[in-house]
Design a protein around this motif. Sequence first.
Motif, PDB file in Angstrom:
ATOM      1  N   ASP A   7     -81.963 -10.912-141.700  1.00  0.00           N
ATOM      2  CA  ASP A   7     -80.847 -10.936-140.766  1.00  0.00           C
ATOM      3  C   ASP A   7     -79.723 -10.039-141.268  1.00  0.00           C
ATOM      4  O   ASP A   7     -79.138  -9.264-140.512  1.00  0.00           O
ATOM      5  CB  ASP A   7     -80.352 -12.374-140.600  1.00  0.00           C
ATOM      6  N   ILE A   8     -79.420 -10.139-142.561  1.00  0.00           N
ATOM      7  CA  ILE A   8     -78.369  -9.309-143.141  1.00  0.00           C
ATOM      8  C   ILE A   8     -78.759  -7.836-143.096  1.00  0.00           C
ATOM      9  O   ILE A   8     -77.975  -6.975-142.692  1.00  0.00           O
ATOM     10  CB  ILE A   8     -78.079  -9.747-144.593  1.00  0.00           C
ATOM     11  N   ILE A   9     -79.982  -7.536-143.505  1.00  0.00           N
ATOM     12  CA  ILE A   9     -80.435  -6.144-143.524  1.00  0.00           C
ATOM     13  C   ILE A   9     -80.439  -5.570-142.114  1.00  0.00           C
ATOM     14  O   ILE A   9     -80.057  -4.416-141.887  1.00  0.00           O
ATOM     15  CB  ILE A   9     -81.819  -6.042-144.186  1.00  0.00           C
ATOM     16  N   SER A  10     -80.866  -6.370-141.138  1.00  0.00           N
ATOM     17  CA  SER A  10     -80.849  -5.917-139.752  1.00  0.00           C
ATOM     18  C   SER A  10     -79.429  -5.636-139.290  1.00  0.00           C
ATOM     19  O   SER A  10     -79.163  -4.637-138.611  1.00  0.00           O
ATOM     20  CB  SER A  10     -81.492  -6.978-138.851  1.00  0.00           C
ATOM     21  N   THR A  11     -78.508  -6.502-139.688  1.00  0.00           N
ATOM     22  CA  THR A  11     -77.106  -6.335-139.295  1.00  0.00           C
ATOM     23  C   THR A  11     -76.523  -5.047-139.856  1.00  0.00           C
ATOM     24  O   THR A  11     -75.905  -4.258-139.134  1.00  0.00           O
ATOM     25  CB  THR A  11     -76.271  -7.531-139.774  1.00  0.00           C
ATOM     26  N   ILE A  12     -76.716  -4.812-141.150  1.00  0.00           N
ATOM     27  CA  ILE A  12     -76.095  -3.638-141.763  1.00  0.00           C
ATOM     28  C   ILE A  12     -76.778  -2.351-141.333  1.00  0.00           C
ATOM     29  O   ILE A  12     -76.224  -1.266-141.484  1.00  0.00           O
ATOM     30  CB  ILE A  12     -76.080  -3.749-143.307  1.00  0.00           C
ATOM     31  N   GLY A  13     -77.982  -2.477-140.765  1.00  0.00           N
ATOM     32  CA  GLY A  13     -78.645  -1.282-140.281  1.00  0.00           C
ATOM     33  C   GLY A  13     -78.276  -0.935-138.850  1.00  0.00           C
ATOM     34  O   GLY A  13     -78.503   0.190-138.403  1.00  0.00           O
ATOM     35  N   SER A  14     -77.707  -1.903-138.131  1.00  0.00           N
ATOM     36  CA  SER A  14     -77.441  -1.684-136.715  1.00  0.00           C
ATOM     37  C   SER A  14     -75.965  -1.530-136.376  1.00  0.00           C
ATOM     38  O   SER A  14     -75.630  -1.017-135.319  1.00  0.00           O
ATOM     39  CB  SER A  14     -78.016  -2.847-135.891  1.00  0.00           C
ATOM     40  N   ASN A  15     -75.072  -1.997-137.224  1.00  0.00           N
ATOM     41  CA  ASN A  15     -73.646  -1.816-136.965  1.00  0.00           C
ATOM     42  C   ASN A  15     -72.866  -1.947-138.269  1.00  0.00           C
ATOM     43  O   ASN A  15     -73.404  -2.352-139.302  1.00  0.00           O
ATOM     44  CB  ASN A  15     -73.139  -2.829-135.934  1.00  0.00           C
ATOM     45  N   ARG A  16     -71.601  -1.602-138.217  1.00  0.00           N
ATOM     46  CA  ARG A  16     -70.779  -1.608-139.423  1.00  0.00           C
ATOM     47  C   ARG A  16     -69.573  -2.528-139.305  1.00  0.00           C
ATOM     48  O   ARG A  16     -68.681  -2.473-140.145  1.00  0.00           O
ATOM     49  CB  ARG A  16     -70.337  -0.171-139.732  1.00  0.00           C
ATOM     50  N   LYS A  17     -69.568  -3.364-138.301  1.00  0.00           N
ATOM     51  CA  LYS A  17     -68.437  -4.276-138.102  1.00  0.00           C
ATOM     52  C   LYS A  17     -68.778  -5.634-138.708  1.00  0.00           C
ATOM     53  O   LYS A  17     -69.060  -6.612-138.010  1.00  0.00           O
ATOM     54  CB  LYS A  17     -68.090  -4.394-136.620  1.00  0.00           C
ATOM     55  N   TYR A  18     -68.761  -5.665-140.025  1.00  0.00           N
ATOM     56  CA  TYR A  18     -69.096  -6.885-140.749  1.00  0.00           C
ATOM     57  C   TYR A  18     -68.436  -6.845-142.120  1.00  0.00           C
ATOM     58  O   TYR A  18     -67.995  -5.798-142.603  1.00  0.00           O
ATOM     59  CB  TYR A  18     -70.624  -6.993-140.947  1.00  0.00           C
ATOM     60  N   THR A  19     -68.402  -7.978-142.768  1.00  0.00           N
ATOM     61  CA  THR A  19     -68.251  -8.052-144.220  1.00  0.00           C
ATOM     62  C   THR A  19     -68.858  -9.379-144.642  1.00  0.00           C
ATOM     63  O   THR A  19     -68.722 -10.387-143.943  1.00  0.00           O
ATOM     64  CB  THR A  19     -66.794  -7.919-144.693  1.00  0.00           C
ATOM     65  N   PHE A  20     -69.562  -9.367-145.757  1.00  0.00           N
ATOM     66  CA  PHE A  20     -70.232 -10.570-146.239  1.00  0.00           C
ATOM     67  C   PHE A  20     -69.625 -11.083-147.553  1.00  0.00           C
ATOM     68  O   PHE A  20     -70.246 -11.882-148.241  1.00  0.00           O
ATOM     69  CB  PHE A  20     -71.730 -10.298-146.417  1.00  0.00           C
ATOM     70  N   HIS A  21     -68.428 -10.619-147.875  1.00  0.00           N
ATOM     71  CA  HIS A  21     -67.772 -11.019-149.118  1.00  0.00           C
ATOM     72  C   HIS A  21     -66.291 -11.208-148.828  1.00  0.00           C
ATOM     73  O   HIS A  21     -65.583 -10.240-148.524  1.00  0.00           O
ATOM     74  CB  HIS A  21     -67.990  -9.943-150.186  1.00  0.00           C
ATOM     75  N   SER A  22     -65.819 -12.453-148.902  1.00  0.00           N
ATOM     76  CA  SER A  22     -64.399 -12.732-148.660  1.00  0.00           C
ATOM     77  C   SER A  22     -64.005 -14.025-149.354  1.00  0.00           C
ATOM     78  O   SER A  22     -64.852 -14.871-149.661  1.00  0.00           O
ATOM     79  CB  SER A  22     -64.122 -12.845-147.155  1.00  0.00           C
ATOM     80  N   HIS A  23     -62.713 -14.167-149.601  1.00  0.00           N
ATOM     81  CA  HIS A  23     -62.197 -15.333-150.315  1.00  0.00           C
ATOM     82  C   HIS A  23     -61.004 -15.926-149.565  1.00  0.00           C
ATOM     83  O   HIS A  23     -60.157 -15.186-149.058  1.00  0.00           O
ATOM     84  CB  HIS A  23     -61.798 -14.944-151.736  1.00  0.00           C
ATOM     85  N   THR A  24     -60.967 -17.251-149.531  1.00  0.00           N
ATOM     86  CA  THR A  24     -59.921 -17.925-148.761  1.00  0.00           C
ATOM     87  C   THR A  24     -59.228 -18.991-149.600  1.00  0.00           C
ATOM     88  O   THR A  24     -59.236 -18.918-150.835  1.00  0.00           O
ATOM     89  CB  THR A  24     -60.527 -18.560-147.491  1.00  0.00           C
ATOM     90  N   GLN A  25     -58.662 -19.991-148.923  1.00  0.00           N
ATOM     91  CA  GLN A  25     -57.877 -21.008-149.621  1.00  0.00           C
ATOM     92  C   GLN A  25     -58.706 -21.869-150.564  1.00  0.00           C
ATOM     93  O   GLN A  25     -58.156 -22.575-151.408  1.00  0.00           O
ATOM     94  CB  GLN A  25     -57.146 -21.914-148.613  1.00  0.00           C
ATOM     95  N   PHE A  26     -60.026 -21.811-150.450  1.00  0.00           N
ATOM     96  CA  PHE A  26     -60.852 -22.656-151.296  1.00  0.00           C
ATOM     97  C   PHE A  26     -61.057 -22.087-152.698  1.00  0.00           C
ATOM     98  O   PHE A  26     -61.633 -22.758-153.555  1.00  0.00           O
ATOM     99  CB  PHE A  26     -62.201 -22.924-150.621  1.00  0.00           C
ATOM    100  N   CYS A  27     -60.610 -20.851-152.935  1.00  0.00           N
ATOM    101  CA  CYS A  27     -60.660 -20.316-154.302  1.00  0.00           C
ATOM    102  C   CYS A  27     -59.370 -19.539-154.547  1.00  0.00           C
ATOM    103  O   CYS A  27     -58.292 -20.139-154.548  1.00  0.00           O
ATOM    104  CB  CYS A  27     -61.919 -19.485-154.535  1.00  0.00           C
ATOM    105  N   ASP A  28     -59.463 -18.230-154.736  1.00  0.00           N
ATOM    106  CA  ASP A  28     -58.255 -17.463-155.036  1.00  0.00           C
ATOM    107  C   ASP A  28     -57.795 -16.602-153.859  1.00  0.00           C
ATOM    108  O   ASP A  28     -56.988 -15.692-154.022  1.00  0.00           O
ATOM    109  CB  ASP A  28     -58.453 -16.587-156.272  1.00  0.00           C
ATOM    110  N   GLY A  29     -58.308 -16.892-152.663  1.00  0.00           N
ATOM    111  CA  GLY A  29     -57.813 -16.216-151.470  1.00  0.00           C
ATOM    112  C   GLY A  29     -56.429 -16.722-151.102  1.00  0.00           C
ATOM    113  O   GLY A  29     -55.995 -17.788-151.552  1.00  0.00           O
ATOM    114  N   ARG A  30     -55.747 -15.968-150.252  1.00  0.00           N
ATOM    115  CA  ARG A  30     -54.353 -16.304-149.967  1.00  0.00           C
ATOM    116  C   ARG A  30     -54.103 -16.548-148.477  1.00  0.00           C
ATOM    117  O   ARG A  30     -53.017 -16.285-147.955  1.00  0.00           O
ATOM    118  CB  ARG A  30     -53.432 -15.197-150.502  1.00  0.00           C
ATOM    119  N   ALA A  31     -55.123 -17.070-147.804  1.00  0.00           N
ATOM    120  CA  ALA A  31     -54.974 -17.457-146.404  1.00  0.00           C
ATOM    121  C   ALA A  31     -56.102 -18.424-146.063  1.00  0.00           C
ATOM    122  O   ALA A  31     -57.070 -18.560-146.805  1.00  0.00           O
ATOM    123  CB  ALA A  31     -55.005 -16.243-145.491  1.00  0.00           C
TER     124      ALA A  31
END
Length: 289
Positions: A7-31
Amino acid sequence: MKNLDMDIISTIGSNRKYTFHSHTQFCDGRATMQEFVESAVEAGFTHYGFSPHSPVPIASPCNMSFDDVPVYLAEVERLRSIYGDRIKLYAAMEVDYLGPEWGPSHDYFRQLPLDYRIGSVHFIPDCNGELIDIDGNAERFKANMKSHFRDDIRYVVETFFNASSAMIDAGGFDIIGHFDKVAQNASAYMPGIEDFRWFRSLVEDLIGQICRSGVIVEINTKAKNVHGRIFPSERYLPELIEARVPLIVNSDAHVPALIDASRDYAYGVVDSLTAKLCRDHKSDYAASR
C-alpha cells in the motif's frame, strides 16, 4: 501488524501528496494530531502517517509513554471517523532500536495494531553502557561527547552504524529512518568527517545491507531548512536509485506548518539523479552495440 508495505509503495509510486513520518503531542511534537490532519487536508495530502517516538524502557522526554499508547491509537480512529473521506490516515510508530532487548522486532510492537513501523537509531551506549540520545542540537551533542564518550567521535559513529546494522538484521520494521543522521552532529563536532574513508566505508556497508534487506528507505527533509541537508546525504542517493530501493520522502514534521517542508527539493534531487542514471544507461547500451 497489518502488512501495508505494498500500500505504501503503491502510494509513493502514484502521487507525492503524503508523508509517513510525523510527531505530535504524544512525543516531542508541538501540536495536536487533529491540527496536523487539518493542515494535511488543507495542503491537499491524500495520505498521512502518524509516527510518534515509541515508548522505551528508559527515561526520555522525547518518547511517548506506554500509558499513552491506547489513547494515541484511539485518537487515530477518532480522526479517521471525521476525516476519512478526505485523507487516508495511518497509525504507526518510529521505534527506537536500543539493542537486542528493545527495538522494532520486540513482541510489544508486533502485537500493536500498527499500520507500519519506522526503525530508527537515536540512542547508543556510552563507555559505561548507559544509553545516550545522540540526536538533538550540536551543543548538547558536544557536551555528551565530553561527559559520556571521552571525545571519541569514531566510537560514536561506529556504534551508531553498528546499531543500525543490528536493527536491520533483527527486522520488524518497514521503513528505515534517516539512516545517516549521526552525520549531522558528527560533522558539527568534526568538520569533514563524512569524507574520511572509514566513515564512508561504514555508510557504504550499511547501504549494501539495506539494499539486500528490502526495507523502504526514508529521505528525511526535516533538517534541510535549518542545516541545509537531507538524510540520507545526496551523495548516497545514486546507489540507492541504481539498486531500485523503494524511496519515501518524509518531512518528519514536529509542527503542522512543516508537513511539506523541503519535500519538493528532495523529489527534485531524486528526479534529476534518476534521469541522469537513465541517460547513462542508454549511453552504455549504445556504446556496447
